[in-house]
Design a protein around this motif. Structure first.
Motif, short mmCIF file in Angstrom:
data_model
loop_
_atom_site.label_atom_id
_atom_site.label_comp_id
_atom_site.label_asym_id
_atom_site.label_seq_id
_atom_site.Cartn_x
_atom_site.Cartn_y
_atom_site.Cartn_z
N ARG A 11 1.09 -1.34 0.22
CA ARG A 11 -0.14 -0.10 0.31
C ARG A 11 1.11 1.31 0.07
O ARG A 11 0.53 2.41 -0.69
CB ARG A 11 -0.93 0.18 1.18
CG ARG A 11 -1.96 1.39 1.25
CD ARG A 11 -2.82 1.61 2.86
NE ARG A 11 -1.71 1.71 3.89
CZ ARG A 11 -1.79 0.91 4.65
NH1 ARG A 11 -1.95 -0.11 5.00
NH2 ARG A 11 -1.03 0.89 5.88
N ASP A 12 1.92 1.07 0.98
CA ASP A 12 2.39 2.60 0.75
C ASP A 12 4.21 2.82 -0.56
O ASP A 12 4.02 4.25 -0.26
CB ASP A 12 3.15 2.20 2.35
CG ASP A 12 2.66 2.35 3.68
OD1 ASP A 12 1.48 2.65 3.62
OD2 ASP A 12 2.61 2.05 4.46
N ALA A 13 4.44 1.24 -0.53
CA ALA A 13 5.35 1.98 -1.63
C ALA A 13 5.58 1.54 -2.95
O ALA A 13 6.14 1.51 -4.18
CB ALA A 13 6.37 1.12 -0.85
N ILE A 14 4.16 0.27 -3.23
CA ILE A 14 4.10 -0.04 -4.46
C ILE A 14 2.48 0.21 -5.46
O ILE A 14 1.58 0.37 -5.20
CB ILE A 14 4.60 -1.33 -4.63
CG1 ILE A 14 5.41 -2.11 -4.45
CG2 ILE A 14 3.78 -2.38 -6.24
CD1 ILE A 14 5.40 -3.38 -4.10
N ASN A 15 2.48 1.19 -6.43
CA ASN A 15 1.66 1.52 -7.67
C ASN A 15 1.29 0.75 -8.90
O ASN A 15 2.94 0.18 -9.25
CB ASN A 15 1.56 2.74 -7.45
CG ASN A 15 0.72 4.06 -6.74
OD1 ASN A 15 0.15 3.09 -6.10
ND2 ASN A 15 1.23 5.06 -6.88
N SER A 16 0.62 0.36 -9.31
CA SER A 16 0.08 -0.57 -10.45
C SER A 16 0.82 0.47 -11.27
O SER A 16 0.16 1.93 -11.37
CB SER A 16 -0.88 -0.83 -10.46
OG SER A 16 -1.13 -1.33 -12.11
N ASP A 17 1.68 0.37 -12.40
CA ASP A 17 1.83 1.17 -13.42
C ASP A 17 1.17 0.12 -14.88
O ASP A 17 2.21 -0.18 -15.34
CB ASP A 17 3.73 1.49 -13.60
CG ASP A 17 4.12 2.37 -14.87
OD1 ASP A 17 2.99 3.55 -15.33
OD2 ASP A 17 5.14 3.17 -14.99
N PRO A 18 0.05 0.19 -15.63
CA PRO A 18 -0.28 0.11 -16.32
C PRO A 18 0.28 -0.11 -17.71
O PRO A 18 0.28 -1.02 -18.13
CB PRO A 18 -1.81 0.07 -16.48
CG PRO A 18 -2.09 0.56 -15.51
CD PRO A 18 -1.10 1.12 -14.65
N GLY A 19 0.85 1.05 -18.32
CA GLY A 19 1.98 1.52 -19.04
C GLY A 19 3.22 1.35 -19.01
O GLY A 19 4.08 1.30 -20.14
N SER A 20 3.62 0.22 -17.47
CA SER A 20 4.90 0.54 -17.81
C SER A 20 5.57 -1.37 -18.39
O SER A 20 4.28 -2.19 -18.89
CB SER A 20 5.01 0.03 -16.33
OG SER A 20 6.66 -0.81 -15.97
N ASP A 21 6.12 -1.09 -19.30
CA ASP A 21 6.51 -2.80 -20.29
C ASP A 21 7.69 -3.22 -19.17
O ASP A 21 8.44 -4.19 -19.52
CB ASP A 21 6.81 -2.35 -21.64
CG ASP A 21 7.88 -1.16 -21.69
OD1 ASP A 21 8.59 -0.74 -20.73
OD2 ASP A 21 8.88 -1.16 -22.86
N LYS A 22 8.58 -2.57 -18.32
CA LYS A 22 9.47 -3.44 -17.70
C LYS A 22 9.51 -3.23 -16.32
O LYS A 22 9.43 -4.80 -15.87
CB LYS A 22 10.94 -2.12 -17.81
CG LYS A 22 11.78 -3.10 -16.55
CD LYS A 22 13.09 -1.88 -16.88
CE LYS A 22 14.42 -2.65 -16.00
NZ LYS A 22 14.67 -1.90 -15.02
N GLY A 23 8.48 -2.56 -15.47
CA GLY A 23 8.26 -3.38 -13.58
C GLY A 23 9.38 -3.20 -12.92
O GLY A 23 10.50 -2.56 -13.45
N LEU A 24 9.21 -3.61 -12.00
CA LEU A 24 10.36 -3.09 -11.18
C LEU A 24 11.29 -5.29 -10.92
O LEU A 24 10.63 -5.80 -10.89
CB LEU A 24 10.08 -3.33 -9.13
CG LEU A 24 9.00 -1.56 -9.18
CD1 LEU A 24 9.06 -1.32 -8.21
CD2 LEU A 24 9.97 -1.05 -9.47
#
Length: 85
Positions: A11-24
């Protein structure tokens, strides 16, 4: 890692980024988690415990569309690139 501990981290540190093609990546996720634990004064778990918790929630390190957010993200980024300060 307790469910609350991990849920708080997500909840505090990760967001979904639908436009990301790499991610973490695995390294980024663990670094972010370590920074979050330091900032929240919460004892950290091992990398293996983190991977099990992530996978159990459908998050695959290196194959996701996630982005860092919040104070832990800033801490991780600054500690990863000390020349920025």
């Amino acid at each position: 890692m307790s469910a609350t501990h991990f849920d708080d981290f997500i909840r505090d540190a990760i967001n979904s980024d639908p436009g990301s093609d790499k991610g973490l990546s695995s390294e980024e996720l663990f670094g972010l988690y370590t920074s979050w634990c330091l900032l929240t004064e919460c004892p950290s778990e091992s990398a293996d415990s983190l991977w099990r918790a992530l996978i159990g929630r459908g998050i695959i390190p290196g194959k996701n569309a996630l982005a860092m957010t919040g104070p832990a993200a800033a801490d991780y980024i600054l500690s990863s690139a000390p020349g920025l300060v």
